[in-house]
Enzyme design. Structure first.
Site, short mmCIF file in Angstrom:
data_model
loop_
_atom_site.label_atom_id
_atom_site.label_comp_id
_atom_site.label_asym_id
_atom_site.label_seq_id
_atom_site.Cartn_x
_atom_site.Cartn_y
_atom_site.Cartn_z
CB VAL A 9 -3.23 9.07 19.88
CG1 VAL A 9 -2.54 9.21 18.55
CG2 VAL A 9 -5.04 8.67 19.91
CB SER A 10 -1.42 9.43 25.58
OG SER A 10 -1.10 10.69 24.92
CB THR A 11 -5.06 12.89 25.26
OG1 THR A 11 -4.24 13.61 24.32
CG2 THR A 11 -4.17 12.71 26.34
CD GLN A 14 -1.11 12.21 21.77
OE1 GLN A 14 -1.34 11.16 22.13
NE2 GLN A 14 0.02 12.86 22.12
#
Length: 123
Positions: A9-11, A14
């Site tokens: 997950v990019s952040t 998320q």
């Protein structure tokens, strides 16, 4: 032969639960899931080299091709490292043509390599 799931997950805010469910449905046990809440830039260091988890004939499941790296070169290098050096199968869930478990003949390998190059270039 084990099935491993790589979830990125990019952040930090998320939710990875949707990807966990998909991995579970595919057959990856939760203890074989690696959840990366960082940048994804150390994919090989965390998910692959970590205790040398992946062995030849194991299967690595990822949601999409961009999980393998942050740019074209990263994706191609990870694909080569995994499929050629480690002899691990890769299944890309959102692109059924990128499933190295089937089509291990010359045509299957060629199609997989062509699709991979096109997709990673676009990603």
């Amino acid at each position: 032969q084990q099935v491993y799931g790589y979830i990125r997950v990019s952040t930090r805010d998320q939710n990875e639960e949707r990807q966990v469910i998909v991995m579970r449905e595919f057959g990856a046990p939760e203890e074989n899931m690696v959840i990366d809440k960082q940048s994804g830039k150390n994919f090989a260091g965390r998910a692959i080299a970590d205790g040398e988890k992946l062995k030849p004939a194991d299967t690595l499941v990822i949601k999409s091709i961009d999980r393998l790296g942050r740019n074209y070169d990263d994706v191609l290098e990870q694909w080569r490292l995994l499929t050629k050096e480690k002899q691990v199968d890769i299944v890309v869930l959102d692109m059924p043509l990128l499933d190295t478990r089937k089509g291990r003949d010359l045509i299957g390998t060629l199609i997989s390599d062509i699709v991979l190059q096109l997709l990673s270039y676009v990603a």
